[in-house]
Design a protein around this motif. Structure first.
Motif, PDB file in Angstrom:
ATOM      1  N   LYS A 177       1.466  17.496  -1.250  1.00 38.62           N
ATOM      2  CA  LYS A 177       2.816  17.920  -1.599  1.00 38.62           C
ATOM      3  C   LYS A 177       3.764  17.621  -0.444  1.00 38.62           C
ATOM      4  N   TYR A 178       4.869  16.949  -0.751  1.00 35.72           N
ATOM      5  CA  TYR A 178       5.866  16.674   0.283  1.00 35.72           C
ATOM      6  C   TYR A 178       7.248  16.647  -0.355  1.00 35.72           C
ATOM      7  N   SER A 179       8.213  17.124   0.401  1.00 39.08           N
ATOM      8  CA  SER A 179       9.573  17.240  -0.115  1.00 39.08           C
ATOM      9  C   SER A 179      10.382  15.970   0.070  1.00 39.08           C
ATOM     10  N   THR A 180       9.939  15.118   0.957  1.00 38.19           N
ATOM     11  CA  THR A 180      10.601  13.831   1.166  1.00 38.19           C
ATOM     12  C   THR A 180       9.580  12.828   1.665  1.00 38.19           C
ATOM     13  N   VAL A 181       9.910  11.561   1.537  1.00 36.62           N
ATOM     14  CA  VAL A 181       9.014  10.505   2.010  1.00 36.62           C
ATOM     15  C   VAL A 181       9.243  10.316   3.494  1.00 36.62           C
ATOM     16  N   TRP A 194      -4.266  -6.362  16.028  1.00 38.80           N
ATOM     17  CA  TRP A 194      -2.852  -6.242  15.681  1.00 38.80           C
ATOM     18  C   TRP A 194      -2.632  -5.557  14.328  1.00 38.80           C
ATOM     19  N   TYR A 195      -3.698  -5.380  13.545  1.00 37.12           N
ATOM     20  CA  TYR A 195      -3.540  -4.734  12.243  1.00 37.12           C
ATOM     21  C   TYR A 195      -3.114  -3.271  12.367  1.00 37.12           C
ATOM     22  N   ILE A 196      -3.412  -2.635  13.514  1.00 40.17           N
ATOM     23  CA  ILE A 196      -3.099  -1.210  13.635  1.00 40.17           C
ATOM     24  C   ILE A 196      -1.724  -0.963  14.257  1.00 40.17           C
ATOM     25  N   THR A 197      -0.990  -2.010  14.595  1.00 43.70           N
ATOM     26  CA  THR A 197       0.330  -1.799  15.202  1.00 43.70           C
ATOM     27  C   THR A 197       1.306  -1.098  14.249  1.00 43.70           C
ATOM     28  N   PRO A 198       1.323  -1.395  12.929  1.00 45.07           N
ATOM     29  CA  PRO A 198       2.190  -0.596  12.044  1.00 45.07           C
ATOM     30  C   PRO A 198       1.766   0.873  12.008  1.00 45.07           C
ATOM     31  N   LEU A 199       0.475   1.124  12.126  1.00 45.18           N
ATOM     32  CA  LEU A 199      -0.031   2.496  12.152  1.00 45.18           C
ATOM     33  C   LEU A 199       0.518   3.236  13.368  1.00 45.18           C
ATOM     34  N   LEU A 200       0.610   2.550  14.488  1.00 44.83           N
ATOM     35  CA  LEU A 200       1.142   3.171  15.704  1.00 44.83           C
ATOM     36  C   LEU A 200       2.630   3.465  15.552  1.00 44.83           C
ATOM     37  N   ALA A 201       3.381   2.560  14.921  1.00 44.93           N
ATOM     38  CA  ALA A 201       4.808   2.801  14.697  1.00 44.93           C
ATOM     39  C   ALA A 201       5.024   4.038  13.827  1.00 44.93           C
ATOM     40  N   LEU A 202       4.163   4.235  12.834  1.00 40.79           N
ATOM     41  CA  LEU A 202       4.283   5.407  11.963  1.00 40.79           C
ATOM     42  C   LEU A 202       3.809   6.679  12.656  1.00 40.79           C
ATOM     43  N   ALA A 203       2.843   6.550  13.556  1.00 44.54           N
ATOM     44  CA  ALA A 203       2.256   7.726  14.206  1.00 44.54           C
ATOM     45  C   ALA A 203       3.218   8.423  15.147  1.00 44.54           C
ATOM     46  N   VAL A 204       4.236   7.721  15.648  1.00 51.77           N
ATOM     47  CA  VAL A 204       5.157   8.369  16.593  1.00 51.77           C
ATOM     48  C   VAL A 204       5.941   9.501  15.938  1.00 51.77           C
ATOM     49  N   PHE A 205       5.953   9.540  14.595  1.00 47.63           N
ATOM     50  CA  PHE A 205       6.658  10.598  13.881  1.00 47.63           C
ATOM     51  C   PHE A 205       5.762  11.793  13.579  1.00 47.63           C
ATOM     52  N   PRO A 265       7.485   8.807   7.424  1.00 53.70           N
ATOM     53  CA  PRO A 265       6.485   7.897   7.988  1.00 53.70           C
ATOM     54  C   PRO A 265       5.097   8.528   8.089  1.00 53.70           C
ATOM     55  N   GLY A 266       5.048   9.858   8.262  1.00 52.66           N
ATOM     56  CA  GLY A 266       3.743  10.515   8.348  1.00 52.66           C
ATOM     57  C   GLY A 266       2.935  10.387   7.075  1.00 52.66           C
ATOM     58  N   ILE A 267       3.589  10.427   5.914  1.00 58.86           N
ATOM     59  CA  ILE A 267       2.895  10.222   4.640  1.00 58.86           C
ATOM     60  C   ILE A 267       2.348   8.801   4.579  1.00 58.86           C
ATOM     61  N   ILE A 295       0.820  -1.209   0.000  1.00 58.56           N
ATOM     62  CA  ILE A 295       0.000   0.000   0.000  1.00 58.56           C
ATOM     63  C   ILE A 295       0.853   1.258   0.000  1.00 58.56           C
ATOM     64  N   PHE A 296       2.132   1.141   0.369  1.00 59.94           N
ATOM     65  CA  PHE A 296       3.001   2.320   0.448  1.00 59.94           C
ATOM     66  C   PHE A 296       3.670   2.663  -0.884  1.00 59.94           C
ATOM     67  N   LEU A 297       3.624   1.778  -1.851  1.00 56.61           N
ATOM     68  CA  LEU A 297       4.385   1.987  -3.080  1.00 56.61           C
ATOM     69  C   LEU A 297       3.974   3.249  -3.847  1.00 56.61           C
ATOM     70  N   PRO A 298       2.689   3.615  -3.903  1.00 54.79           N
ATOM     71  CA  PRO A 298       2.346   4.857  -4.622  1.00 54.79           C
ATOM     72  C   PRO A 298       2.990   6.119  -4.050  1.00 54.79           C
ATOM     73  N   VAL A 299       3.413   6.067  -2.787  1.00 59.26           N
ATOM     74  CA  VAL A 299       4.015   7.244  -2.150  1.00 59.26           C
ATOM     75  C   VAL A 299       5.219   7.760  -2.938  1.00 59.26           C
ATOM     76  N   PHE A 300       5.998   6.851  -3.505  1.00 59.03           N
ATOM     77  CA  PHE A 300       7.262   7.236  -4.137  1.00 59.03           C
ATOM     78  C   PHE A 300       7.063   7.867  -5.511  1.00 59.03           C
ATOM     79  N   LEU A 301       5.886   7.673  -6.106  1.00 56.94           N
ATOM     80  CA  LEU A 301       5.605   8.286  -7.399  1.00 56.94           C
ATOM     81  C   LEU A 301       5.690   9.802  -7.343  1.00 56.94           C
ATOM     82  N   ARG A 302       5.252  10.356  -6.220  1.00 52.38           N
ATOM     83  CA  ARG A 302       5.175  11.795  -6.072  1.00 52.38           C
ATOM     84  C   ARG A 302       6.529  12.408  -5.710  1.00 52.38           C
TER      85      ARG A 302
END
Length: 448
Positions: free
Chosen positions: A347-351, A373-384, A353-355, A249-256
């Motif tokens: 719009k973002y200047s770099t990729v 347990w599905y939301i545990t990766p979301l929590l790891a990203l949210a700390v940023f 975890p918040g994106i 699900i994260f792969l489209p992030v790098f297109l921008r």
């Protein structure tokens, strides 16, 4: 508050947490609703106390406490999840040279089927999805193989080996969280929001969910990407995908962010590394088994969903039956379009975890099944980020266990509605109703 009182509160919170985790491990079954939610509530209150009354100089000490909490589970057989038995089932097939994707588990219970040591009717009875193909990708399967190879006849022994991998990954993730927080100029103690979170500890270390290993590889990928080292970033992104498929699900992030040719190169490396990891299992039965399981996941399974339950309700009202077969095909497409739209418009200047946080959140909103347990990766990203709705969600989502009883499972939709109502309200509050975070859940408070 003076240091003495703060130290006393933190010490009491640690002691009570140790007792509560011990109670969960030794006394509580999944259907013991009152005891389960009571202990979890106590743990969450202690978690709040630890991050609220923290002294800046004690971050390393409290991270060590978080690791100790995980080590408490080392000799435990999970009781809140029965996935461990499918892990062992797959591992026992693998050590005898049989691909888990080749047949349904029920095949081995039929008269005349091949006799595989360790594949017994007793273990079969413990499986939660005996009529479905396995859905675990190669990295997870490698861990299953090693765990069963070392302890071919012991579920406990296999569980210990898997837990060693998971605790090691968790330690690595916490280290990477600290490293990345420093790089982004954020408070290092934000890592405690993940390191001490009871949901993370119980679901990943306690219940042996491989999101722990996926999170570790994902953070490694982010780390190398931000160092402008694309090939190791692509390698670890591929390993994350080969552990759990969610990072797709994260792969489209790098297109921008990346120039077109460089982006194609990055995607090509991810594809190559992913193919190499999958190659030892690359046979028609893998493709058939995994696609069959994924189709069933999206078109048959439903648990603790949000938007999907609203769609299902409208479907019942309109046509008189459950439209999951149709919705399960449309919602993944809506997820993809929504993620693409978000990454195109934002719009973002770099990729960062918040994106990725919002991409994953979009995916979860459209999912038909959301286990705790599905939301545990979301929590790891949210700390940023400045957003703490995921912390609130990590408490509310545990109430989904209240649907379990000794006779089975019956979802309590009023609890599901309450869960999402509280989470969406808090998210709305964070976005619209407060001035860029002046609330105690934002970032751990500073102490002089």
């Amino acid at each position: 508050m003076d240091k003495r009182k703060r130290y006393l509160i933190v010490s009491l919170a640690i002691l009570i947490s140790l007792l509560a985790y011990g109670f969960l491990i030794l006394k509580v079954e999944r259907h013991d609703s009152l005891e389960l939610i009571g202990a979890y509530t106590v743990l969450f209150i202690c978690y709040g106390a630890l991050i609220t009354f923290l002294e800046t100089s004690k971050v390393g000490w409290l991270i060590a406490v978080g690791i100790v909490f995980r080590l408490l589970f080392i000799l435990d057989i999970p009781v809140l999840s029965d996935d461990i038995y499918r892990f062992v089932w797959d591992g026992r097939l693998l050590i005898h040279g049989i691909e888990p994707f080749a047949q349904l588990p029920s095949y081995y219970m039929q008269p005349g089927s091949e006799n595989v040591p360790g594949i017994t009717s007793r273990l079969f009875a413990l499986l939660n999805s005996p009529e479905y193909y396995t859905v675990y990708p190669p990295i997870a399967q490698d861990v299953f193989w090693l765990a069963v190879k070392l302890f071919p006849n012991s579920v406990m022994g296999s569980a210990i080996v898997m837990r060693v991998f998971i605790i090691s990954a968790e330690c690595g993730s916490i280290f990477l969280l600290i490293t990345l927080l420093k790089k982004y100029g954020l408070e290092v103690r934000n890592a405690l929001l993940y390191a001490l979170n009871p949901l993370v500890i119980i679901e990943l270390t306690g219940n042996l969910h491989f999101e722990a290993i996926m999170i570790f590889f994902l953070l490694l990928s982010i780390y190398f990407f931000n160092k402008n080292q694309l090939w190791p970033s692509a390698l670890f992104m591929a390993l994350a995908i080969a552990t759990k498929l969610i990072p797709l699900i994260f792969l489209p992030v790098f297109l921008r962010y990346l120039p077109f040719k460089r982006c194609l190169s990055y995607y090509g490396m991810i594809l190559l590394f992913t193919a190499l990891v999958f190659m030892p299992m690359a046979r028609p039965d893998l493709i058939h088994g995994m696609t069959s399981s994924l189709a069933l996941y999206f078109q048959k399974f439903e648990f603790n969903a949000s938007i999907y339950y609203l769609v299902r309700y409208v479907g019942f009202r309109a046509v008189g039956y459950n439209i999951i077969g149709v919705a399960g095909k449309i919602l993944p497409l809506l997820t993809l379009f929504s993620v693409l739209f978000y990454t195109y418009k934002h719009k973002y200047s770099t990729v960062t975890p918040g994106i990725m946080l919002w991409c994953l959140f979009i995916y979860l909103l459209f999912s038909t099944t959301i286990h705790p347990w599905y939301i545990t990766p979301l929590l790891a990203l949210a700390v940023f980020t400045q957003y703490r709705f995921v912390v609130v969600w990590s408490f509310m989502i545990f109430f989904s266990y209240l649907g379990y009883s000794q006779t089975g499972f019956s979802e309590k939709l009023w609890l599901t509605g309450m869960e999402y109502g509280v989470v969406i309200f808090y998210l709305f509050y964070e976005i619209y109703l407060k001035e860029r975070v002046q609330f105690s859940f934002h970032i751990l408070p500073k102490h002089e």
